[in-house]
Design an enzyme around this catalytic site. Sequence first.
Site, PDB file in Angstrom:
ATOM      1  N   LYS A 240       0.818  -1.193  -0.023  1.00 40.72           N
ATOM      2  CA  LYS A 240       0.012  -0.012   0.063  1.00 40.72           C
ATOM      3  C   LYS A 240       0.832   1.197  -0.063  1.00 40.72           C
ATOM      4  O   LYS A 240       1.652   1.318   0.890  1.00 40.72           O
ATOM      5  CB  LYS A 240      -0.752   0.044   1.281  1.00 40.72           C
ATOM      6  CG  LYS A 240      -1.528   1.319   1.369  1.00 40.72           C
ATOM      7  CD  LYS A 240      -2.662   1.182   2.566  1.00 40.72           C
ATOM      8  CE  LYS A 240      -3.156   2.529   2.903  1.00 40.72           C
ATOM      9  NZ  LYS A 240      -4.084   2.823   4.161  1.00 40.72           N
ATOM     10  N   ASP A 245      -2.720  10.169   3.261  1.00 41.11           N
ATOM     11  CA  ASP A 245      -4.139   9.787   3.917  1.00 41.11           C
ATOM     12  C   ASP A 245      -5.021  10.995   4.393  1.00 41.11           C
ATOM     13  O   ASP A 245      -4.944  10.762   5.605  1.00 41.11           O
ATOM     14  CB  ASP A 245      -4.223   8.258   4.251  1.00 41.11           C
ATOM     15  CG  ASP A 245      -5.751   7.792   4.681  1.00 41.11           C
ATOM     16  OD1 ASP A 245      -6.648   8.292   4.135  1.00 41.11           O
ATOM     17  OD2 ASP A 245      -5.850   6.771   5.472  1.00 41.11           O
ATOM     18  N   LYS A 252     -10.544  12.702   7.972  1.00 46.72           N
ATOM     19  CA  LYS A 252     -10.019  12.496   9.382  1.00 46.72           C
ATOM     20  C   LYS A 252      -9.911  13.651  10.242  1.00 46.72           C
ATOM     21  O   LYS A 252      -9.980  14.876   9.522  1.00 46.72           O
ATOM     22  CB  LYS A 252      -8.606  12.032   8.975  1.00 46.72           C
ATOM     23  CG  LYS A 252      -8.032  10.654   8.611  1.00 46.72           C
ATOM     24  CD  LYS A 252      -6.920  10.140   8.659  1.00 46.72           C
ATOM     25  CE  LYS A 252      -6.489   8.812   7.996  1.00 46.72           C
ATOM     26  NZ  LYS A 252      -7.245   7.845   8.580  1.00 46.72           N
ATOM     27  N   ASP A 263       1.160   6.323   5.721  1.00 44.76           N
ATOM     28  CA  ASP A 263       0.659   5.439   4.965  1.00 44.76           C
ATOM     29  C   ASP A 263       1.207   4.808   3.674  1.00 44.76           C
ATOM     30  O   ASP A 263       0.626   4.059   3.133  1.00 44.76           O
ATOM     31  CB  ASP A 263      -0.750   6.105   4.520  1.00 44.76           C
ATOM     32  CG  ASP A 263      -1.957   5.249   4.763  1.00 44.76           C
ATOM     33  OD1 ASP A 263      -1.847   4.338   5.450  1.00 44.76           O
ATOM     34  OD2 ASP A 263      -3.035   5.687   4.262  1.00 44.76           O
ATOM     35  N   ASP A 322     -12.398   6.676   3.872  1.00 45.34           N
ATOM     36  CA  ASP A 322     -10.969   6.571   4.563  1.00 45.34           C
ATOM     37  C   ASP A 322     -10.479   5.079   4.788  1.00 45.34           C
ATOM     38  O   ASP A 322      -9.487   4.668   4.962  1.00 45.34           O
ATOM     39  CB  ASP A 322     -11.131   6.989   5.929  1.00 45.34           C
ATOM     40  CG  ASP A 322      -9.888   7.227   6.896  1.00 45.34           C
ATOM     41  OD1 ASP A 322      -8.865   7.413   6.263  1.00 45.34           O
ATOM     42  OD2 ASP A 322      -9.873   7.575   8.104  1.00 45.34           O
ATOM     43  N   GLU A 324      -9.618   3.479   2.363  1.00 47.91           N
ATOM     44  CA  GLU A 324      -9.042   3.402   0.811  1.00 47.91           C
ATOM     45  C   GLU A 324      -8.031   2.423   0.515  1.00 47.91           C
ATOM     46  O   GLU A 324      -7.812   2.067  -0.649  1.00 47.91           O
ATOM     47  CB  GLU A 324      -8.374   4.804   0.556  1.00 47.91           C
ATOM     48  CG  GLU A 324      -7.133   5.294   0.804  1.00 47.91           C
ATOM     49  CD  GLU A 324      -6.755   5.042   2.424  1.00 47.91           C
ATOM     50  OE1 GLU A 324      -7.914   5.184   3.551  1.00 47.91           O
ATOM     51  OE2 GLU A 324      -5.659   4.801   3.074  1.00 47.91           O
ATOM     52  N   ARG A 326      -7.597  -0.763   1.309  1.00 51.12           N
ATOM     53  CA  ARG A 326      -8.128  -2.095   0.851  1.00 51.12           C
ATOM     54  C   ARG A 326      -8.578  -1.946  -0.391  1.00 51.12           C
ATOM     55  O   ARG A 326      -8.542  -2.820  -1.390  1.00 51.12           O
ATOM     56  CB  ARG A 326      -9.191  -2.359   1.846  1.00 51.12           C
ATOM     57  CG  ARG A 326     -10.191  -1.658   1.907  1.00 51.12           C
ATOM     58  CD  ARG A 326     -11.316  -1.926   3.004  1.00 51.12           C
ATOM     59  NE  ARG A 326     -10.665  -1.217   4.426  1.00 51.12           N
ATOM     60  CZ  ARG A 326     -11.037  -1.715   5.622  1.00 51.12           C
ATOM     61  NH1 ARG A 326     -12.223  -2.352   5.890  1.00 51.12           N
ATOM     62  NH2 ARG A 326     -10.739  -0.927   6.842  1.00 51.12           N
TER      63      ARG A 326
HETATM   64  N1  BES Z   1      -4.202   4.728   6.768  1.00 48.69           N
HETATM   65  C1  BES Z   1      -5.184   4.358   7.868  1.00 48.69           C
HETATM   66  C2  BES Z   1      -4.840   3.302   8.758  1.00 48.69           C
HETATM   67  C3  BES Z   1      -3.730   3.798   9.666  1.00 48.69           C
HETATM   68  C4  BES Z   1      -4.167   4.125  11.229  1.00 48.69           C
HETATM   69  C5  BES Z   1      -2.357   3.732   9.748  1.00 48.69           C
HETATM   70  C6  BES Z   1      -3.312   4.680  12.092  1.00 48.69           C
HETATM   71  C7  BES Z   1      -1.402   4.232  10.266  1.00 48.69           C
HETATM   72  C8  BES Z   1      -1.731   4.585  11.604  1.00 48.69           C
HETATM   73  C9  BES Z   1      -6.349   3.745   6.930  1.00 48.69           C
HETATM   74  O1  BES Z   1      -6.517   4.108   5.647  1.00 48.69           O
HETATM   75  C10 BES Z   1      -7.658   4.052   7.825  1.00 48.69           C
HETATM   76  O2  BES Z   1      -7.943   5.308   7.885  1.00 48.69           O
HETATM   77  N2  BES Z   1      -8.434   3.105   8.392  1.00 48.69           N
HETATM   78  C11 BES Z   1      -9.648   3.516   8.956  1.00 48.69           C
HETATM   79  C12 BES Z   1     -10.452   2.414   8.684  1.00 48.69           C
HETATM   80  C13 BES Z   1     -11.983   2.636   9.071  1.00 48.69           C
HETATM   81  C14 BES Z   1     -12.412   3.577   8.252  1.00 48.69           C
HETATM   82  C15 BES Z   1     -12.684   1.448   8.957  1.00 48.69           C
HETATM   83  C16 BES Z   1      -9.213   3.351  10.509  1.00 48.69           C
HETATM   84  O3  BES Z   1      -8.237   2.256  10.956  1.00 48.69           O
HETATM   85  O4  BES Z   1      -9.838   4.050  11.133  1.00 48.69           O
HETATM   86 ZN    ZN Z   2      -4.749   4.744   4.820  1.00 50.08          ZN
HETATM   87 ZN    ZN Z   3      -7.706   5.998   5.544  1.00 51.16          ZN
END
Ligand code: BES
Ligand code: ZN
Ligand code: ZN
Length: 479
Positions: A240, A245, A252, A263, A322, A324, A326
């Site tokens: 990824k 992000d 966010k 990210d 968010d 994204e 996946r």
């Molecule tokens: N890039 C984030 C995950 C992340 C969180 C990476 C903290 C590094 C540190 C990912 O794209 C994301 O935002 N995931 C969300 C998923 C949710 C919307 C289901 C998350 O983990 O809150």
């Molecule tokens: Zn992300």
């Molecule tokens: Zn995200």
Amino acid sequence: MQINLYEKNINKIDAFFELKIIQKSEKLSTKFIETLEKINFFKDSYNIHLDYESKILYISCLDFKSENIKMAIFKTINFLKNKKIETIKLNINQNGLELKIKDIVEGLMLGSYTFDRYKNSKNILNINEIKISIKSSSKSKEKLEDELNKTLLLTQGVNYTRDIVNTPPFEFVPKSFSQKALELTKNKNIKCKVFGEEYLLKNGMNAMFSVGKASVNESQLVHLSYKAKEAKAKIVIVGKGVTYDTGGLSLKRGDGMVSMKCDKAGASAILGIFDVLSKYNLPLEVHGIIGAVENMIGGDAYKPDDVLIAKNGKSIEVTNTDAEGRLVLADCLCYAQDEIKDIDYIFDLATLTGASIMAFGGYTHAIMGYNDKLKSKIQKASMKSGELVGFLPFNQFLEKKLKSEVADMINTSSNKNGGAITAALFLSKFIKEENKNKWLHFDLAGPSYRQEEWDCNPYGATGAGVRLVFRFMEKVSNS
Ligand code: BES
Ligand code: ZN
Ligand code: ZN
């Protein structure tokens, strides 16, 4: 900083200081112990005492485990920053025990790393040579040299990855991944193909394309390959590479967005692994696929409620922009399996979920997949590499949380519980049946970037994944 091995007695080696890693033991004179006890030296590990008279730098280490030796070296190198010491020597035998070259080199190389490109006042490390006396080693010089060379290249790969992850998003955009990958092709064993958004659209990679749609920086799909003459296995690693992000329209919060330059850590680890492969040959065929995008907001941003059709024809209802990573990985995994036949192992590395940090506390890779034997191989690679791993189990009840009323699946479960697992289950929908047992997902959201110093890692990017996957590859090469 040079690291050299000497087949000479330690006393015959010239240096500003000798490093001695010590435990309280009867080998030390009582008077010496008394002096050190006055300054609480043996109370815990990594206390430093510099004896100018004998030109010895002592560091306490209560337990001589690999991890502690690396830490002792790491602490020493940090102590030496801004000091006018140019050479230091140490005996491979400390405390009656033979140290591993790997641990010394990892401590030195990972510990001396700094990301200070944007700082006016920098820490200076004046050390230009570390001399290791191997006179009393039980191993041959050739064997030790090989270990030294391999660990040097591996840790350089880790530091190269750290640099990429630490680079701010204005400077590192999706095309930077293509540039870096193309640079690696200077080595003739490495080939690289780069595709832009036109390719994504033409080839039905609508999920990945949609994530990058609102960015002024064009998305990039990068396919690196390394082929040894006699390859023992074919390994595919998918990363990824979200260069930033913001969360997209499901934006966010301000404090949650800070550090999202991390990210891209999965894809950066892929580059790091290829950097190592470009210098250290392994009898393998390795493919590295990078999905590089920037998740932004804008008039043409993809939206919650959109339905995206991935490369394998499956439809995805977007419930949160968010989630994204996946979507990017879904298409990259399809690309990898369409383009590469007879895969032995397929791994994806991604900073996918905050839930993986909640589950394991932030220092551990959250690994998921169907094949327990493969997981135990990764467990072994974890021990050799020093990277921590933990495994989360799938179940059919969590899988049901991905059900959509309008498409084949939703991209985020309505229930946050088990978020790391539902994310991996989402990815599993893009793994072909014949590859299910060959696939593992590494969620490295926690260990790839921490806003604190920990283990041999300074603040920020750690280069997670490089040592872990390389040690796995090394094992496959030797079996
Ligand atoms: N890039 C984030 C995950 C992340 C969180 C990476 C903290 C590094 C540190 C990912 O794209 C994301 O935002 N995931 C969300 C998923 C949710 C919307 C289901 C998350 O983990 O809150
Ligand atoms: Zn992300
Ligand atoms: Zn995200």
